[in-house]
Motif scaffolding. Sequence first.
Motif, PDB file in Angstrom:
ATOM      1  N   VAL A 122       0.831  -1.204   0.000  1.00 48.60           N
ATOM      2  CA  VAL A 122       0.000   0.000   0.000  1.00 48.60           C
ATOM      3  C   VAL A 122       0.866   1.254   0.000  1.00 48.60           C
ATOM      4  O   VAL A 122       0.576   2.225  -0.705  1.00 48.60           O
ATOM      5  CB  VAL A 122      -0.957  -0.019   1.213  1.00 48.60           C
ATOM      6  CG1 VAL A 122      -1.652   1.323   1.358  1.00 48.60           C
ATOM      7  CG2 VAL A 122      -1.977  -1.120   1.029  1.00 48.60           C
ATOM      8  N   MET A 123       1.948   1.214   0.761  1.00 46.68           N
ATOM      9  CA  MET A 123       2.801   2.392   0.787  1.00 46.68           C
ATOM     10  C   MET A 123       3.486   2.612  -0.558  1.00 46.68           C
ATOM     11  O   MET A 123       3.735   3.752  -0.956  1.00 46.68           O
ATOM     12  CB  MET A 123       3.856   2.266   1.901  1.00 46.68           C
ATOM     13  CG  MET A 123       3.271   2.380   3.282  1.00 46.68           C
ATOM     14  SD  MET A 123       2.161   3.790   3.455  1.00 46.68           S
ATOM     15  CE  MET A 123       3.047   4.791   4.598  1.00 46.68           C
ATOM     16  N   THR A 124       3.790   1.528  -1.264  1.00 44.76           N
ATOM     17  CA  THR A 124       4.365   1.689  -2.599  1.00 44.76           C
ATOM     18  C   THR A 124       3.325   2.270  -3.548  1.00 44.76           C
ATOM     19  O   THR A 124       3.622   3.182  -4.330  1.00 44.76           O
ATOM     20  CB  THR A 124       4.862   0.331  -3.138  1.00 44.76           C
ATOM     21  OG1 THR A 124       5.698  -0.257  -2.156  1.00 44.76           O
ATOM     22  CG2 THR A 124       5.631   0.514  -4.421  1.00 44.76           C
ATOM     23  N   ALA A 125       2.103   1.766  -3.461  1.00 45.71           N
ATOM     24  CA  ALA A 125       1.036   2.321  -4.298  1.00 45.71           C
ATOM     25  C   ALA A 125       0.849   3.797  -3.994  1.00 45.71           C
ATOM     26  O   ALA A 125       0.675   4.623  -4.895  1.00 45.71           O
ATOM     27  CB  ALA A 125      -0.274   1.564  -4.057  1.00 45.71           C
ATOM     28  N   ALA A 126       0.923   4.150  -2.706  1.00 46.18           N
ATOM     29  CA  ALA A 126       0.770   5.555  -2.320  1.00 46.18           C
ATOM     30  C   ALA A 126       1.882   6.402  -2.928  1.00 46.18           C
ATOM     31  O   ALA A 126       1.633   7.501  -3.437  1.00 46.18           O
ATOM     32  CB  ALA A 126       0.778   5.679  -0.793  1.00 46.18           C
ATOM     33  N   LEU A 127       3.103   5.864  -2.912  1.00 44.35           N
ATOM     34  CA  LEU A 127       4.224   6.615  -3.480  1.00 44.35           C
ATOM     35  C   LEU A 127       4.010   6.825  -4.981  1.00 44.35           C
ATOM     36  O   LEU A 127       4.225   7.920  -5.512  1.00 44.35           O
ATOM     37  CB  LEU A 127       5.544   5.866  -3.233  1.00 44.35           C
ATOM     38  CG  LEU A 127       6.802   6.564  -3.770  1.00 44.35           C
ATOM     39  CD1 LEU A 127       7.022   7.889  -3.062  1.00 44.35           C
ATOM     40  CD2 LEU A 127       8.030   5.683  -3.614  1.00 44.35           C
ATOM     41  N   LEU A 128       3.561   5.752  -5.653  1.00 43.06           N
ATOM     42  CA  LEU A 128       3.302   5.872  -7.093  1.00 43.06           C
ATOM     43  C   LEU A 128       2.262   6.957  -7.362  1.00 43.06           C
ATOM     44  O   LEU A 128       2.398   7.764  -8.278  1.00 43.06           O
ATOM     45  CB  LEU A 128       2.802   4.537  -7.650  1.00 43.06           C
ATOM     46  CG  LEU A 128       3.866   3.481  -7.902  1.00 43.06           C
ATOM     47  CD1 LEU A 128       3.222   2.177  -8.359  1.00 43.06           C
ATOM     48  CD2 LEU A 128       4.854   3.967  -8.951  1.00 43.06           C
ATOM     49  N   GLU A 129       1.216   6.984  -6.543  1.00 37.89           N
ATOM     50  CA  GLU A 129       0.173   7.989  -6.738  1.00 37.89           C
ATOM     51  C   GLU A 129       0.721   9.389  -6.464  1.00 37.89           C
ATOM     52  O   GLU A 129       0.411  10.333  -7.183  1.00 37.89           O
ATOM     53  CB  GLU A 129      -1.031   7.707  -5.851  1.00 37.89           C
ATOM     54  CG  GLU A 129      -1.896   6.553  -6.332  1.00 37.89           C
ATOM     55  CD  GLU A 129      -2.333   6.703  -7.785  1.00 37.89           C
ATOM     56  OE1 GLU A 129      -2.648   7.834  -8.210  1.00 37.89           O
ATOM     57  OE2 GLU A 129      -2.354   5.695  -8.501  1.00 37.89           O
ATOM     58  N   ALA A 130       1.535   9.495  -5.393  1.00 33.29           N
ATOM     59  CA  ALA A 130       2.098  10.807  -5.061  1.00 33.29           C
ATOM     60  C   ALA A 130       2.912  11.334  -6.237  1.00 33.29           C
ATOM     61  O   ALA A 130       2.819  12.511  -6.606  1.00 33.29           O
ATOM     62  CB  ALA A 130       2.955  10.716  -3.806  1.00 33.29           C
ATOM     63  N   VAL A 131       3.699  10.444  -6.838  1.00 34.86           N
ATOM     64  CA  VAL A 131       4.522  10.848  -7.984  1.00 34.86           C
ATOM     65  C   VAL A 131       3.619  11.261  -9.148  1.00 34.86           C
ATOM     66  O   VAL A 131       3.873  12.241  -9.839  1.00 34.86           O
ATOM     67  CB  VAL A 131       5.462   9.698  -8.386  1.00 34.86           C
ATOM     68  CG1 VAL A 131       6.063   9.964  -9.747  1.00 34.86           C
ATOM     69  CG2 VAL A 131       6.547   9.525  -7.355  1.00 34.86           C
TER      70      VAL A 131
END
Lengths: 424, 292, 294
Positions: free
Chosen positions: B215-224
């Motif tokens: 989930v944190m990786t998905a969040a990072l992808l979205e943030a980018v």
Amino acid sequence: MKHLKTSLTALAIGMAATGGAQAEELVYSGWLGTYSYLEPVAGEMEKKFEEQHPGVDFIRQDVPFEKALDQATVAHLGGNASDLIHLIPGWVPAMEAIGGLAPLDDLFTEDELAQIPDAALDALRFDDGKLYALPWVPGPVMMLYNRNLLEQAGFDPDQPPTTWDGLKEMIMGICALPAGDDGKIYGLALRSWSNPNAVQWSIPWIYGFGGDVVDDEGNVAFNTPETVAAYSWLQDISEAGCAPDGFSVGETRNLMAAGKAGFILEGPWGRGLFNNLSENTIKTAPDGDIWVAPLPNAPDGSHRTIGNSHVIAVSSAAEDKQLAADFIKLILFDQGITDMYYERSDQVSTPSADLLSKGPMGADAFTQAFVKELEVYNELPIKHPKFYAILDKVVPEYQRILKGGDIESSLAAADKQIQRLLAR
Amino acid sequence: MYSIKRHPYFFMSLFAPALFLVGGLLLYPIVNGIWLSFTNASPLRPTTDFVGLGNYVYLFEDPQFWDVLGNTVFICSVSTIFCTVLGLIVALLLDSGIRFVGFFRAAVFQVWVVPWIVIAILWGWLFNDEWGIVNHFLRSIGVVEGQMAWLFETELAPWVVIFAYSWRAVPFVMVIALAALQGIPKEIQEAAEIDGAGYFNRLRHILLPLLQNIVMTAALLEAVRFLQEVTIPLVLTQGGPIGATNVLSLFTYKAAFTEWDFGLAAAAGTFWLVFVIIFAGIYNRVALRKSA
Amino acid sequence: MTQSLTMSRRASPSRISRTLRRRANLGMIYVCVTALVMVMLIPVGWMLSTSFKPLKDVFQIPPRWIPEVITFQNYAAQFNEVLGTLTLNSLIVAVCAAALSTFVGAMTAYGISRFRFRGGPVLMLFFMGSLAFPVPLIMISLYGLFVKLGLLNTYAALVLGHTAITIPVSIWLLKNFFDQLPREVEEAAYVDGATPLKVFVFIVLPMARPALAASAIFVFVVSWNELLFGLTFTSTTDMRPLPAGITLIFLQEFEGAWSEMMALAVIVSVPVLVLFFFFQKTFLRGVTAGAVKG
């Protein structure tokens, strides 16, 4: 695979064929053909021009109005500029600065240029004294007002305001009218969305208070006593809730067309526009729903306004510049064409004083109101390639002022931003 | 399976097109862009000169640029938090043993492909101060009286953008989290349930730790992705009012392609790149747990 | 499964109460999920509703969800040559970008997956990182490059641009997929005398169809959405893709005709929504395979 080969061969033959029968081409790029009601006019121009110049193929490249400057810039930098470029005055300096435009003085006779009002020509003349574009569809800006609302608010609709105080009083009066079924009634349909055009539309107030956005030495300056006074006037209107919040040009026009605003600034296109928007329920006439009046004079009695016009220019990359100029002569000075353009679009379709005084345009009171302003309008308040970038720096400060911010410090901040921009 | 020694030509032919594309269209532009940030490059100028740190000095002296950074961080981080939390909640609800999971998932996931330009148009209508359904709803429940100028108040406009970003991104987080949840062996959960652990206990001690990295990786992808997004600020708010929704992507794009100031835009872009690298480094340490 | 298991083991009273509680909870969850999904879909629903209303009903207070009068006029008004051109441009660019990015991505991913070399993991990290490369920064140099190559205002500029920003994702998706493919088939074919290229084209690619589809859909959606390249790298309507065309042409002309704008928005969404509707399962399989593993 076989199909691919066949079609490739066909394509090659097709290209060779067009390459063989090469006619001289004249390419126009602009937004004339993007409006369906103007397409017949564009067609007529093409027909007449090709009749006058046998063997020349006129090609129309439709480019939408918004950001047509970006497109012209991209085309010039990319090496595929069109011969004739349709622009608005604010874009001319930028095109001139990148060497995209050809000087026009030698392509026209003195008699031809003498037909055009000096104010219009001056705006398009640059430091080297040369003309880089010609006005095509002049659009001086005036006040259009809703006569019904004026009457409801207890004013005489035949006596539009002639002073800024008088205008303010009427705006406040209309604004105090009770809201209708479909919402609030505004006194002034002011544009204040986040776009450089918002500031451009505020310049008539600056002129009206005797100011200018360029000082005597040619430096851009917004923090002047006159601009402070003008913006303070606008701030009062905005803070009283008598102007809409952050509306774009389109939204303010809707407001006006819906009968929900007392005053709006528009050019000659206003009549046709409100006709269309209201589905012909609003009549623009001296005794109709909407009528036109000049903006009030400045305290010293002088009278100026801005313009939002179309101009036409010849690309520096055009092979046959005289041919391009011939096309311009056709569209500016051929009465058949200019009358047709006028009848189709309801706009002032030529800068020629001679043509404006006769035909259907000469007989129309609405058009003649705008013709009067042709001597006092300024197409290009800031003659700088970064014209819109400069205005863009003022936008946030303008919005801050309309929301009640301190005027002088906001304008000082805007000036500082402009200086930084121009220092680059 | 293959080795470079035995299959040199196959190796080269597999990589050549990507080398050409990625090298020419990603790597060269980035390297060249960083170089341009030290020049006064502009297509409006015939020559390009080296100006050292001039562009950076100009940028950092500009109070507007710092406002832009503040807006960017605020809008991107709040949107990321919103979409991650909401996406996670929806995924947990869908994984709680209800039926029609596929249907619900499909319904939500359609939102993920609604074109940004459509969102820009649609949001203008939803948040229209006179006729927007949002204001109508708020009026009808008595939260506000009259009109709320969502797009003309500096406190409100960023939220309009945030709602758009979060709305569009929830489905992505949901799908990723749901797939991860479905990948957790049921025995783990059941064992905990039989041990008498309540749902929130299980959530806290079993599910969330297992989901954290994904989930944190998905969040990072979205943030980018939010950092890159420019349609809403460019089309809907144009960066306003008073610059409240002027974000880094819009600022950089405008510097480059409306002011044609490539040097300045390159400096802003390079700053952005460095910022993302540092942020990702910190994020990697703080937010992701090392696989045991 | 778990549900039926719990249901069948009803022994102690505490179990029964737990089952009851569970059912009540499940009911709550249905309500919550339905509510959440509906909230998510409100904007789309309102867009659809508005698009079928005549303009004068659009400003009705209070607003109505079901239009009083249903009109198709708003849609009819959108079908003109310009929108047709823009849509065609977007389709061409998106399809070409999807094909190029997926195919080249597949080659690279296969190489990284099957060749053991030190640069592999570094390359993958680079691709992941390149997602964060500021697009405007890339555009500055691409613009100069395209001017030099004479590619400005061509489909090629857009296809190449969109390929550049999507190929990292294609590579990631496909590499994860190839890693999971059993290698025995490939090895057998190779031992039988097929060249590596033949193995790749005739054996590996067909097996990778779900992942290829996932990658192609992803690229298609990104390309369909992309605004900046379209604004900057094209200069005439006959080359412009949809988002840029709408921004430049339509939004200025509507002058507040909200029902027409909503109709336009619906029309623009339809191709991606339909595509996605049919391929969602494939797409999810492709995406989540990579995501869950990585």
